[in-house]
Scaffold this motif. Structure first.
Motif, PDB file in Angstrom:
ATOM      1  N   UNK A  65       0.832  -1.201   0.000  1.00 30.66           N
ATOM      2  CA  UNK A  65       0.000   0.000   0.000  1.00 30.66           C
ATOM      3  C   UNK A  65       0.872   1.258   0.000  1.00 30.66           C
ATOM      4  N   UNK A  66       1.984   1.230   0.722  1.00 22.73           N
ATOM      5  CA  UNK A  66       2.898   2.374   0.714  1.00 22.73           C
ATOM      6  C   UNK A  66       3.477   2.592  -0.686  1.00 22.73           C
ATOM      7  N   UNK A  67       3.773   1.489  -1.381  1.00 16.20           N
ATOM      8  CA  UNK A  67       4.292   1.607  -2.752  1.00 16.20           C
ATOM      9  C   UNK A  67       3.259   2.255  -3.673  1.00 16.20           C
ATOM     10  N   UNK A  68       1.984   1.857  -3.524  1.00 13.71           N
ATOM     11  CA  UNK A  68       0.922   2.456  -4.339  1.00 13.71           C
ATOM     12  C   UNK A  68       0.765   3.937  -4.019  1.00 13.71           C
ATOM     13  N   UNK A  69       0.806   4.274  -2.735  1.00 12.37           N
ATOM     14  CA  UNK A  69       0.690   5.682  -2.334  1.00 12.37           C
ATOM     15  C   UNK A  69       1.828   6.507  -2.933  1.00 12.37           C
ATOM     16  N   UNK A  70       3.035   5.927  -2.944  1.00 18.46           N
ATOM     17  CA  UNK A  70       4.182   6.644  -3.513  1.00 18.46           C
ATOM     18  C   UNK A  70       4.026   6.813  -5.025  1.00 18.46           C
ATOM     19  N   UNK A  71       3.511   5.759  -5.699  1.00 17.84           N
ATOM     20  CA  UNK A  71       3.278   5.837  -7.147  1.00 17.84           C
ATOM     21  C   UNK A  71       2.264   6.945  -7.467  1.00 17.84           C
ATOM     22  N   UNK A  91      -1.059   5.275 -14.668  1.00 14.07           N
ATOM     23  CA  UNK A  91      -2.341   4.961 -14.030  1.00 14.07           C
ATOM     24  C   UNK A  91      -2.662   3.475 -14.144  1.00 14.07           C
ATOM     25  N   UNK A  92      -2.304   2.889 -15.289  1.00  9.30           N
ATOM     26  CA  UNK A  92      -2.519   1.454 -15.473  1.00  9.30           C
ATOM     27  C   UNK A  92      -1.648   0.652 -14.507  1.00  9.30           C
ATOM     28  N   UNK A  93      -0.396   1.087 -14.298  1.00 15.17           N
ATOM     29  CA  UNK A  93       0.487   0.410 -13.345  1.00 15.17           C
ATOM     30  C   UNK A  93      -0.088   0.484 -11.924  1.00 15.17           C
ATOM     31  N   UNK A  94      -0.630   1.645 -11.561  1.00 14.96           N
ATOM     32  CA  UNK A  94      -1.226   1.812 -10.231  1.00 14.96           C
ATOM     33  C   UNK A  94      -2.430   0.887 -10.067  1.00 14.96           C
ATOM     34  N   UNK A  95      -3.256   0.826 -11.106  1.00 14.75           N
ATOM     35  CA  UNK A  95      -4.446  -0.023 -11.062  1.00 14.75           C
ATOM     36  C   UNK A  95      -4.064  -1.493 -10.903  1.00 14.75           C
ATOM     37  N   UNK A  96      -3.053  -1.923 -11.638  1.00 16.50           N
ATOM     38  CA  UNK A  96      -2.581  -3.319 -11.531  1.00 16.50           C
ATOM     39  C   UNK A  96      -2.099  -3.605 -10.106  1.00 16.50           C
ATOM     40  N   UNK A 100      -3.578  -6.215  -7.313  1.00 16.88           N
ATOM     41  CA  UNK A 100      -2.739  -7.227  -6.670  1.00 16.88           C
ATOM     42  C   UNK A 100      -2.920  -7.203  -5.153  1.00 16.88           C
ATOM     43  N   UNK A 101      -3.044  -5.986  -4.612  1.00 16.55           N
ATOM     44  CA  UNK A 101      -3.261  -5.859  -3.157  1.00 16.55           C
ATOM     45  C   UNK A 101      -4.593  -6.483  -2.758  1.00 16.55           C
ATOM     46  N   UNK A 102      -5.656  -6.182  -3.522  1.00 15.82           N
ATOM     47  CA  UNK A 102      -6.968  -6.742  -3.226  1.00 15.82           C
ATOM     48  C   UNK A 102      -6.957  -8.267  -3.311  1.00 15.82           C
ATOM     49  N   UNK A 103      -6.293  -8.781  -4.337  1.00 13.22           N
ATOM     50  CA  UNK A 103      -6.217 -10.232  -4.508  1.00 13.22           C
ATOM     51  C   UNK A 103      -5.442 -10.877  -3.356  1.00 13.22           C
ATOM     52  N   UNK A 104      -4.338 -10.250  -2.961  1.00 15.46           N
ATOM     53  CA  UNK A 104      -3.540 -10.771  -1.850  1.00 15.46           C
ATOM     54  C   UNK A 104      -4.361 -10.750  -0.557  1.00 15.46           C
TER      55      UNK A 104
END
Length: 276
Positions: A65-71, A91-96, A100-104
């Protein structure tokens, strides 16, 4: 719907218990599954290991989640410098990454995730063992009902004398010792200890029965005492009522006599005035 079924089941059981009590004493016991589980060393150790895994899974989620926030922050800062194609790619990278976080999260903490599966695997063997032991205790000691205090059936009151959790735990411990015995000497020692435990259980059972009878006697004595006190109070109220009625009658008779005397005096005075 589930709550309604539980309430209906509870009412049905206690209605049956009430009807059966009219014919014979219904014997009811209960266990506390949470207490039993926490008292089994293997369960405690496995729970600690599972909790360690849970903490690592949470740390993985927090890191992602921290990585997504930084992105997202980088994209916001650099948006004016990027082309539409690069923005769309970011934006596509962030969505992916978010997917992945939701799936995990679902794989680890979801209804069918690793946490639920491993908890079931951890609890199931002990629950099965407890169930079998409860069946044996119920049959050997003639229990009519045995409830689980920690389950959804609400127990508004449970007398400690009906708790057979420690008895179940002793049976689990005896089974564990038998499995761990390595030679005939150890097995004989375990058998001797089991006989002592059985005697202790029988003594505990007798103590429970004696305690129950003692409580019944004390309740009967309290009921008789309350009945006597109520009878004495009733008699006192009757005496007070009779005394009050007699007092009222006396006051009314006295008042009539005084009034009669006063009328005679007035009559005599009136006759004297007429003579004069």
């Amino acid at each position: 719907m589930k709550t309604k079924k539980i309430i209906f089941l509870t009412l049905a059981i206690f209605s049956f218990s009430y009807m059966a009590t009219a014919q014979r004493g219904v014997r009811i016991g209960y266990i506390d599954m949470e207490y039993i589980l926490e008292s089994v060393p293997e369960y405690r150790e496995a729970s600690i290991q599972l909790e360690g895994k849970v903490q690592r899974w949470k740390q993985d989620l927090e890191k992602s989640q921290r990585e997504v926030d930084q992105m997202k922050l980088n994209l916001a800062n650099e948006r004016v410098l990027l082309t539409a194609e690069l923005i769309e790619e970011r934006e596509e990278d962030i969505k992916i990454k978010e997917n992945e976080i939701l799936e995990y999260q679902q794989n680890r903490f979801g209804p069918n995730g690793d946490l639920m599966i491993q908890r079931r695997q951890l609890v199931q063997p002990i629950q099965d063992q407890v169930f079998n032991i409860v069946q044996e205790i119920a049959e050997s000691k003639k229990y009519d009902f045995i409830f689980d205090k920690s389950a959804d059936v609400v127990m508004l009151f449970a007398a400690k004398r009906n708790d057979i959790s420690d008895e179940v735990l002793r049976s689990i411990e005896r089974a564990g010792r038998r499995v761990q015995a390595e030679n005939k000497k150890e097995k004989r020692e375990i058998e001797q200890q089991e006989k002592l435990d059985e005697k202790q259980d029988e003594m505990s059972e007798r103590e429970k029965e004696l305690q129950k009878k003692k409580e019944e006697r004390e309740k009967a004595m309290e009921d008789k005492k309350a009945e006597r006190e109520e009878l004495m109070a009733q008699r006192q109220r009757e005496r007070d009522s009779i005394r009050a009625a007699k007092k009222q009658e006396y006051e009314e008779r006295r008042q009539r006599l005084l009034e009669e005397r006063q009328r005679r005096r007035d009559s005599i005075a009136e006759v004297r005035e007429n003579r004069d």
